[in-house]
Write an enzyme that holds these catalytic residues in place. Structure first.
Site, short mmCIF file in Angstrom:
data_model
loop_
_atom_site.label_atom_id
_atom_site.label_comp_id
_atom_site.label_asym_id
_atom_site.label_seq_id
_atom_site.Cartn_x
_atom_site.Cartn_y
_atom_site.Cartn_z
N CYS A 135 40.84 53.91 38.79
CA CYS A 135 40.92 54.50 40.13
C CYS A 135 40.80 56.10 39.98
O CYS A 135 40.14 56.55 40.89
CB CYS A 135 41.93 53.85 40.88
SG CYS A 135 43.72 53.90 40.04
N GLN A 162 49.73 59.81 41.88
CA GLN A 162 49.33 58.29 41.92
C GLN A 162 50.27 57.67 43.03
O GLN A 162 51.40 57.60 42.58
CB GLN A 162 48.97 57.99 40.73
CG GLN A 162 47.85 58.63 39.89
CD GLN A 162 47.31 57.84 38.59
OE1 GLN A 162 47.20 58.76 37.63
NE2 GLN A 162 47.64 56.42 38.55
N ARG A 268 53.25 59.32 38.91
CA ARG A 268 53.34 58.48 39.95
C ARG A 268 54.33 59.36 40.97
O ARG A 268 55.44 59.73 40.76
CB ARG A 268 54.01 57.22 39.67
CG ARG A 268 54.23 56.16 40.52
CD ARG A 268 53.06 55.29 40.66
NE ARG A 268 52.52 54.51 39.52
CZ ARG A 268 51.49 54.17 39.35
NH1 ARG A 268 50.47 54.32 40.01
NH2 ARG A 268 51.11 53.44 38.00
N HIS A 275 45.75 57.91 45.77
CA HIS A 275 45.99 58.87 44.74
C HIS A 275 45.35 60.25 45.13
O HIS A 275 44.33 60.25 45.39
CB HIS A 275 45.23 58.43 43.42
CG HIS A 275 45.72 57.34 43.01
ND1 HIS A 275 46.69 56.58 43.03
CD2 HIS A 275 45.07 56.55 41.95
CE1 HIS A 275 47.00 55.55 42.36
NE2 HIS A 275 46.03 55.33 41.55
N1 HSE Z 1 46.12 52.56 36.64
C1 HSE Z 1 46.11 52.88 37.88
C2 HSE Z 1 47.33 53.46 38.31
C3 HSE Z 1 45.52 51.90 38.60
O1 HSE Z 1 48.46 52.85 37.64
O2 HSE Z 1 47.54 53.93 39.35
C4 HSE Z 1 44.01 51.50 38.93
O3 HSE Z 1 43.31 52.07 38.01
#
Ligand code: HSE
Length: 375
Positions: A135, A162, A268, A275
Site C-alpha cells: 500500500c 502508516q 505506524r 497512510h
Molecule cells: N503492510 C502494510 C501496513 C499494509 O502494514 O501498513 C498493506 O500493504
C-alpha cells in the site's frame, strides 16, 4: 466474465465489493463467491441477481471451473491454493491482494494509472498472475508518478506514517479501544477546567502502562505513541515493509534492470486507514519548483497538488480528510537547503482504496476489456 471471489468479506475484500457495486462492475461480471469457513451459506446478492450458495474456497475442483479468481483472503490462503491450482493445470487469471506472489518472475504488479504499459505487456506475454502492490508503494507512486515517468528521480526516501488498517481489522479496533481506555482514565480531569495539562499527561502515561490497556494486536500502545517497526526484519537493518518500497516500486514501474533507489523508515501511527508519507527526492537536475508542481499535479486523474500554505495543508493534507477518498493529495513541496536537486513533499492516501482494493478492481476491468478471458 466469470470471476471467483475469495476473501470478499474481510476488510480489503469488503472495500473491493463496495467499489465494484458502486461502479456497476457486476453488470458484466458474473461472480461465484467462495468461503473458507461458511461453504453452503448464503452468498451476497449483487446486481439484482438472486444470491446463490457459498462454495468451499479449498475445493480445487470448484475453483478450477473459473477463468478468473480474485483473492483478498491473505497470504496463507494464496500459499495453500495458488500453486496447487497451477500444479493441476489451471491456466486462469489469479488476481491477488496478498504479497506472497508479488516478487515471482511470472507475476505482474498492478496499479494501472501508473503502469498500464507493464500490465499490457504482461497480458500480451501471457502473464496470468497479477498482484496488488504494497500500500505505501502504490500510494507513493500515485503521488510521484509524474516525476518517475519523466525520468527526473535519482533516488527517493520515504518516511511513512502508516494507519492501523494496514496491520488489520483487529488493530483498527484496538487503536480505538486504547484511546477509549486512556480517555476513560482522565475523564474527570478533562471535565475540570482547573486541572493542568501535566496532571492529564501523568494520568495518560499511567493508563498507557496499565495491564488493562488492550494490546493483544499491537503488543504495545499505539494510542498516544508511534511504532517505528512494521512487519518482520528483512536484513540490512530494514524491515520487510521498508524493503518493499525499493523491490516492489521498481518492479511495478518496470525498472528492475536499472532500479532507482527507494528507501526509508516505516512508522505506524494512530490514524485509521490513511497512510501518509514524507518524501525526500533527489532530482537528476535542478528543476524550477513550478515545473515540478506541474509535472506532479498532471500525472494522473487522482493526484492533487495542495498549495504549500498552512491553511490548505491542514485542511486537505491529513488522514482525517482523505479517509474514504480516491484522491491522493500531495503538498508541502519545496526545495531543501541541500541544493536545487533536493525536493521534499508530503502525501496522504487511503490505504484500503488505492493501497489495496482499487488496483484489483481496475485489473478486473482491464481483463474484461482485453477479451482474453474465455466465457
Ligand atoms: N503492510 C502494510 C501496513 C499494509 O502494514 O501498513 C498493506 O500493504
Amino acid at each position: 466474465m466469470r470471476v471467483g471471489m475469495i476473501g470478499w468479506r474481510g476488510m480489503v475484500g469488503s472495500v473491493l465489493m463496495d467499489r465494484m457495486r458502486a461502479c456497476g462492475d457486476f453488470g458484466d461480471i458474473e461472480p461465484t463467491f467462495f468461503s473458507t469457513s461458511n461453504a453452503g451459506g448464503k452468498a451476497p446478492s449483487v446486481a439484482g441477481a438472486s444470491p446463490g450458495r457459498l462454495q468451499d474456497a479449498f475445493n480445487l475442483d470448484a475453483l478450477m471451473q473459473l477463468p478468473v479468481l480474485v483473492s483478498c483472503q491473505g497470504g496463507d490462503y494464496t500459499d495453500k491454493v495458488h500453486d496447487a491450482l497451477r500444479g493441476r493445470g489451471w491456466t486462469g487469471y489469479w488476481i491477488d491482494a496478498a504479497s506472497k506472489l508479488r516478487m515471482r518472475s511470472e507475476s505482474v504488479l498492478v496499479l494501472d494509472p501508473v503502469n498500464a504499459h507493464v500490465i499490457a505487456r504482461g497480458l500480451s506475454e501471457g502473464c496470468k498472475t497479477f498482484c496488488g502492490a504494497n500500500c505505501t508503494v502504490s500510494l507513493m507512486l500515485m503521488a510521484l508518478q509524474g516525476l518517475f515517468r519523466a525520468g527526473h528521480v535519482e533516488w527517493v526516501t520515504s518516511m511513512t506514517y502508516q494507519a492501523a488498517s494496514g496491520a488489520g481489522a483487529q488493530h483498527m479496533r484496538e487503536l480505538i479501544a486504547q484511546m477509549a481506555h486512556v480517555a476513560a482514565g482522565c475523564e474527570d480531569l478533562l471535565a475540570d477546567p482547573a486541572s493542568t495539562a501535566l496532571e492529564v499527561d501523568a494520568r495518560v502515561g499511567g493508563a498507557l502502562r496499565e495491564e488493562a490497556l488492550p494490546t493483544a494486536a499491537f503488543g504495545v500502545p499505539l494510542a498516544g505513541s508511534a511504532l517505528p517497526w512494521i512487519d518482520v526484519p528483512s536484513g540490512s537493518g530494514r524491515t520487510r515493509e521498508e524493503a518493499k518500497a525499493h523491490e516492489e516500486g521498481n518492479k511495478l514501474l518496470g525498472l528492475e534492470p536499472s532500479p532507482i533507489p527507494i528507501d526509508g523508515i516505516c512508522v505506524r501511527i494512530g490514524s485509521m486507514r490513511c497512510h501518509a508519507q514524507a518524501f525526500t527526492i533527489k532530482l537528476r537536475q535542478d528543476l524550477p519548483l513550478d515545473e515540478v508542481e506541474e509535472i506532479v499535479a498532471t500525472a494522473n486523474d487522482w493526484v492533487r497538488l495542495v498549495p504549500n500554505d498552512r491553511e490548505a495543508t491542514l485542511r486537505e493534507l491529513t488522514p482525517a480528510r482523505v479517509s474514504g477518498q480516491l484522491e491522493v493529495p500531495i503538498g508541502r513541496l519545496h526545495k531543501l537547503r541541500m541544493g536545487g536537486e533536493y525536493l521534499t513533499g508530503f502525501s496522504v492516501g487511503d490505504q484500503l482504496l488505492w493501497g489495496a482494493a482499487e488496483p484489483l478492481r481496475r485489473m478486473l476491468q482491464l481483463l474484461k476489456e482485453s477479451e482474453r478471458v474465455p466465457s
